[in-house]
Design a protein around this motif. Structure first.
Motif, PDB file in Angstrom:
ATOM      1  N   LEU A 204      17.800 -47.569  17.024  1.00 30.47           N
ATOM      2  CA  LEU A 204      18.928 -47.835  16.140  1.00 30.47           C
ATOM      3  C   LEU A 204      19.968 -46.725  16.092  1.00 30.47           C
ATOM      4  O   LEU A 204      20.982 -46.864  15.411  1.00 30.47           O
ATOM      5  N   GLY A 205      19.725 -45.624  16.797  1.00 26.03           N
ATOM      6  CA  GLY A 205      20.700 -44.549  16.852  1.00 26.03           C
ATOM      7  C   GLY A 205      20.476 -43.466  15.815  1.00 26.03           C
ATOM      8  O   GLY A 205      19.533 -43.526  15.013  1.00 26.03           O
ATOM      9  N   PRO A 206      21.309 -42.421  15.827  1.00 28.34           N
ATOM     10  CA  PRO A 206      21.105 -41.248  14.974  1.00 28.34           C
ATOM     11  C   PRO A 206      21.278 -41.551  13.493  1.00 28.34           C
ATOM     12  O   PRO A 206      21.789 -42.615  13.095  1.00 28.34           O
ATOM     13  N   VAL A 207      20.847 -40.582  12.670  1.00 26.51           N
ATOM     14  CA  VAL A 207      20.798 -40.727  11.214  1.00 26.51           C
ATOM     15  C   VAL A 207      21.825 -39.799  10.582  1.00 26.51           C
ATOM     16  O   VAL A 207      21.994 -38.651  11.025  1.00 26.51           O
ATOM     17  N   THR A 208      22.497 -40.276   9.538  1.00 25.86           N
ATOM     18  CA  THR A 208      23.524 -39.461   8.883  1.00 25.86           C
ATOM     19  C   THR A 208      23.095 -38.909   7.532  1.00 25.86           C
ATOM     20  O   THR A 208      23.622 -37.884   7.083  1.00 25.86           O
ATOM     21  N   SER A 209      22.151 -39.560   6.852  1.00 28.85           N
ATOM     22  CA  SER A 209      21.682 -39.040   5.567  1.00 28.85           C
ATOM     23  C   SER A 209      20.324 -39.641   5.243  1.00 28.85           C
ATOM     24  O   SER A 209      19.931 -40.672   5.801  1.00 28.85           O
ATOM     25  N   VAL A 210      19.609 -38.978   4.332  1.00 29.07           N
ATOM     26  CA  VAL A 210      18.285 -39.448   3.916  1.00 29.07           C
ATOM     27  C   VAL A 210      18.119 -39.223   2.420  1.00 29.07           C
ATOM     28  O   VAL A 210      18.772 -38.364   1.820  1.00 29.07           O
ATOM     29  N   ILE A 211      17.217 -39.993   1.827  1.00 31.42           N
ATOM     30  CA  ILE A 211      16.759 -39.736   0.473  1.00 31.42           C
ATOM     31  C   ILE A 211      15.266 -40.000   0.451  1.00 31.42           C
ATOM     32  O   ILE A 211      14.789 -40.973   1.029  1.00 31.42           O
ATOM     33  N   GLY A 212      14.494 -39.085  -0.184  1.00 31.42           N
ATOM     34  CA  GLY A 212      13.042 -39.186  -0.084  1.00 31.42           C
ATOM     35  C   GLY A 212      12.322 -38.900  -1.385  1.00 31.42           C
ATOM     36  O   GLY A 212      12.910 -38.450  -2.373  1.00 31.42           O
ATOM     37  N   ALA A 213      11.025 -39.186  -1.354  1.00 32.29           N
ATOM     38  CA  ALA A 213      10.107 -38.851  -2.444  1.00 32.29           C
ATOM     39  C   ALA A 213       8.772 -38.493  -1.817  1.00 32.29           C
ATOM     40  O   ALA A 213       8.449 -38.971  -0.715  1.00 32.29           O
ATOM     41  N   ALA A 214       7.987 -37.665  -2.496  1.00 35.46           N
ATOM     42  CA  ALA A 214       6.732 -37.192  -1.896  1.00 35.46           C
ATOM     43  C   ALA A 214       5.726 -36.839  -2.979  1.00 35.46           C
ATOM     44  O   ALA A 214       6.074 -36.575  -4.129  1.00 35.46           O
ATOM     45  N   SER A 215       4.434 -36.828  -2.570  1.00 34.36           N
ATOM     46  CA  SER A 215       3.368 -36.443  -3.478  1.00 34.36           C
ATOM     47  C   SER A 215       2.200 -35.908  -2.663  1.00 34.36           C
ATOM     48  O   SER A 215       2.182 -36.001  -1.426  1.00 34.36           O
ATOM     49  N   SER A 216       1.216 -35.342  -3.363  1.00 32.00           N
ATOM     50  CA  SER A 216      -0.005 -34.859  -2.727  1.00 32.00           C
ATOM     51  C   SER A 216      -1.182 -35.254  -3.602  1.00 32.00           C
ATOM     52  O   SER A 216      -1.216 -34.922  -4.793  1.00 32.00           O
ATOM     53  N   LEU A 217      -2.143 -35.975  -3.031  1.00 27.91           N
ATOM     54  CA  LEU A 217      -3.247 -36.544  -3.799  1.00 27.91           C
ATOM     55  C   LEU A 217      -4.227 -35.497  -4.288  1.00 27.91           C
ATOM     56  O   LEU A 217      -4.711 -35.563  -5.415  1.00 27.91           O
ATOM     57  N   ARG A 218      -4.544 -34.508  -3.439  1.00 30.79           N
ATOM     58  CA  ARG A 218      -5.518 -33.485  -3.826  1.00 30.79           C
ATOM     59  C   ARG A 218      -5.216 -32.182  -3.094  1.00 30.79           C
ATOM     60  O   ARG A 218      -4.511 -32.176  -2.091  1.00 30.79           O
ATOM     61  N   ASP A 219      -5.784 -31.084  -3.611  1.00 32.76           N
ATOM     62  CA  ASP A 219      -5.410 -29.764  -3.089  1.00 32.76           C
ATOM     63  C   ASP A 219      -6.391 -29.220  -2.063  1.00 32.76           C
ATOM     64  O   ASP A 219      -6.253 -28.084  -1.615  1.00 32.76           O
ATOM     65  N   GLU A 220      -7.398 -30.008  -1.683  1.00 33.32           N
ATOM     66  CA  GLU A 220      -8.262 -29.605  -0.582  1.00 33.32           C
ATOM     67  C   GLU A 220      -8.831 -30.845   0.095  1.00 33.32           C
ATOM     68  O   GLU A 220      -8.866 -31.929  -0.481  1.00 33.32           O
ATOM     69  N   ARG A 221      -9.268 -30.674   1.358  1.00 29.64           N
ATOM     70  CA  ARG A 221      -9.843 -31.753   2.143  1.00 29.64           C
ATOM     71  C   ARG A 221     -11.178 -31.301   2.719  1.00 29.64           C
ATOM     72  O   ARG A 221     -11.362 -30.113   3.025  1.00 29.64           O
ATOM     73  N   THR A 222     -12.099 -32.254   2.907  1.00 26.11           N
ATOM     74  CA  THR A 222     -13.419 -31.951   3.435  1.00 26.11           C
ATOM     75  C   THR A 222     -13.536 -32.420   4.873  1.00 26.11           C
ATOM     76  O   THR A 222     -13.264 -33.588   5.183  1.00 26.11           O
ATOM     77  N   ILE A 223     -13.894 -31.507   5.776  1.00 27.85           N
ATOM     78  CA  ILE A 223     -14.040 -31.826   7.194  1.00 27.85           C
ATOM     79  C   ILE A 223     -15.225 -32.779   7.372  1.00 27.85           C
ATOM     80  O   ILE A 223     -16.307 -32.562   6.850  1.00 27.85           O
ATOM     81  N   GLY A 224     -15.001 -33.847   8.138  1.00 27.30           N
ATOM     82  CA  GLY A 224     -16.018 -34.886   8.263  1.00 27.30           C
ATOM     83  C   GLY A 224     -16.805 -34.884   9.550  1.00 27.30           C
ATOM     84  O   GLY A 224     -17.742 -35.680   9.701  1.00 27.30           O
ATOM     85  N   SER A 225     -16.472 -34.019  10.511  1.00 30.32           N
ATOM     86  CA  SER A 225     -17.177 -34.044  11.791  1.00 30.32           C
ATOM     87  C   SER A 225     -17.178 -32.655  12.419  1.00 30.32           C
ATOM     88  O   SER A 225     -16.418 -31.776  12.020  1.00 30.32           O
ATOM     89  N   GLY A 226     -18.060 -32.484  13.415  1.00 31.10           N
ATOM     90  CA  GLY A 226     -18.105 -31.227  14.150  1.00 31.10           C
ATOM     91  C   GLY A 226     -18.916 -30.156  13.446  1.00 31.10           C
ATOM     92  O   GLY A 226     -19.521 -30.389  12.390  1.00 31.10           O
ATOM     93  N   PRO A 227     -18.917 -28.949  14.001  1.00 27.35           N
ATOM     94  CA  PRO A 227     -19.752 -27.863  13.467  1.00 27.35           C
ATOM     95  C   PRO A 227     -19.339 -27.407  12.073  1.00 27.35           C
ATOM     96  O   PRO A 227     -20.127 -26.764  11.374  1.00 27.35           O
ATOM     97  N   ARG A 228     -18.115 -27.745  11.644  1.00 31.25           N
ATOM     98  CA  ARG A 228     -17.644 -27.330  10.322  1.00 31.25           C
ATOM     99  C   ARG A 228     -17.747 -28.456   9.294  1.00 31.25           C
ATOM    100  O   ARG A 228     -17.190 -28.352   8.190  1.00 31.25           O
TER     101      ARG A 228
END
Length: 373
Positions: A204-228
């Motif tokens: 659709l071609g280049p962008v001239t402006s944006v408006i956004g919103a953001a959040s973060s669910l939690r302040d840490e994550r737990t590794i689910g695979s591998g040695p860690r």
């Protein structure tokens, strides 16, 4: 760039060989190793990593390739281009070193961890007369290119809007070392957003402006695979980002990027026009079906492949760069514009105001239907 006889099946001019040295031999290098042997204008000649064993393992898989230190590879006169597969926080450092050594640069997305760092890369490259390319090159595949041709051919009429959605529970479930995904330069927007934003620019071609919103669910994550597995990593970025992109053409694209959701049946791009709508293939892949429904149709129809590189994977952007005479489709300019769009979305989310995009880029030229043997 040296000229010599090419080997194997190829797309393009056989006498032009781009000799590539890869820096960073982590998870993503495997996908490049699946593609590079089939690109007759590209040859992998060297590999480097902070872990010498990983570089040696890569070099051992490619005839004639050598395992070097990072500094040795960047200085090596037998390397024309540095393929930068390091983590985003290091993209800037490696790119500037390569440019200073007179090497062309092609990096994994994003171009850099910040717009300021990306601007330094492009400024240094321009001053040195160096070509910069950047992933994602998925937009060169038959999936996005067939959808682009449908838009260009007027199959949906005048484009009005698009939606781009990517939602997952987060990469820590499968990645053994996911730390960088949750630090500045990572997150769903800068990790996965480049695929979607670059696809929207391509469609659709280049962008001239944006408006956004953001959040973060939690302040840490737990590794689910591998040695860690079971270890936690801190979260220092937004893990859910949404916003609206205003294209130069007037089209409005709605973007949702999340590491906070369980699943979605709509993790894809859709483009809507006055006369029809398109379902666009996953921009993280090179192929896939483009579906079209026009006014008066009862059913969606799957379009035949009509454009793009067929049967390719990560690394086709290097082939395109080798043959582009300094103007690759997966260019630093497109990657810079996409990065500014994404960084501005975050700025908008935290300031509550619309942000004008200062950069622009040429919409990359379309890729004709091209098959690699």
């Amino acid at each position: 760039m040296r000229k010599e006889a090419s080997r194997g099946a190829a797309v393009g001019t056989p006498e032009t060989i781009l000799r590539v040295g890869v820096v960073g031999c982590g998870n993503i290098v495997e996908q490049y190793l699946q593609t590079l042997p089939h690109l007759g204008n590209v040859r992998l000649v060297a590999a480097a990593d902070l872990d010498p064993a990983r570089a040696e393992a890569v070099a051992a898989r490619v005839d004639g390739a050598r395992a070097l230190s990072v500094d040795e590879l960047i200085a090596d006169p037998e390397v024309d281009l540095v393929l930068n597969l390091t983590i985003p926080a290091v993209h800037h450092e490696i790119a500037l070193k390569a440019i200073a050594a007179g090497k062309q640069v092609y990096g994994e997305k994003p171009l850099a961890d910040t717009v300021a760092h990306a601007r330094e890369i492009l400024a240094a490259a321009e001053a040195a007369g160096i070509t910069v390319g950047s992933a994602p090159d998925t937009v060169l595949g038959s999936g996005i290119q067939t959808a682009r041709k449908a838009v260009d051919d007027g199959l949906i009429g005048r484009p009005i809007a698009a939606t781009a959605t990517m939602t997952t529970p987060g990469h820590e479930r499968w990645h053994p070392n996911p730390d960088f995904y949750y630090q500045p330069g990572g997150g769903p927007l800068l990790d996965m957003g480049p695929y979607y934003v670059t696809a929207l620019i391509t469609l659709l071609g280049p962008v001239t402006s944006v408006i956004g919103a953001a959040s973060s669910l939690r302040d840490e994550r737990t590794i689910g695979s591998g040695p860690r597995a079971g270890e936690t990593v801190p979260v220092n970025i937004d893990t859910h980002v949404t916003g609206v992109l205003v294209h130069e053409s007037g089209v409005l694209s709605t973007l949702v990027m999340s590491f906070d959701t369980v699943a979605s049946r709509a993790s894809r791009i859709e483009v809507h026009g006055e006369q029809g709508s398109l379902v666009v293939p996953d921009p993280n892949n090179f192929d896939g079906a483009t579906e079209l429904k026009t006014l008066g149709d009862d059913e969606w129809q799957v379009l035949d492949q009509t454009a793009g590189y067929v049967g390719v994977g990560r690394g086709i952007g290097l082939q395109d760069l080798a043959l582009a005479n300094g103007s690759p489709r997966a260019s630093g300019a497109v990657a810079f514009h996409a990065l500014e769009v994404m960084e501005s979305l975050v700025e908008s989310a935290h300031t509550g105001r619309s942000i004008a995009i200062e950069s622009t880029c040429e919409r990359p030229s379309a890729v004709p239907l091209t098959t690699i043997a």
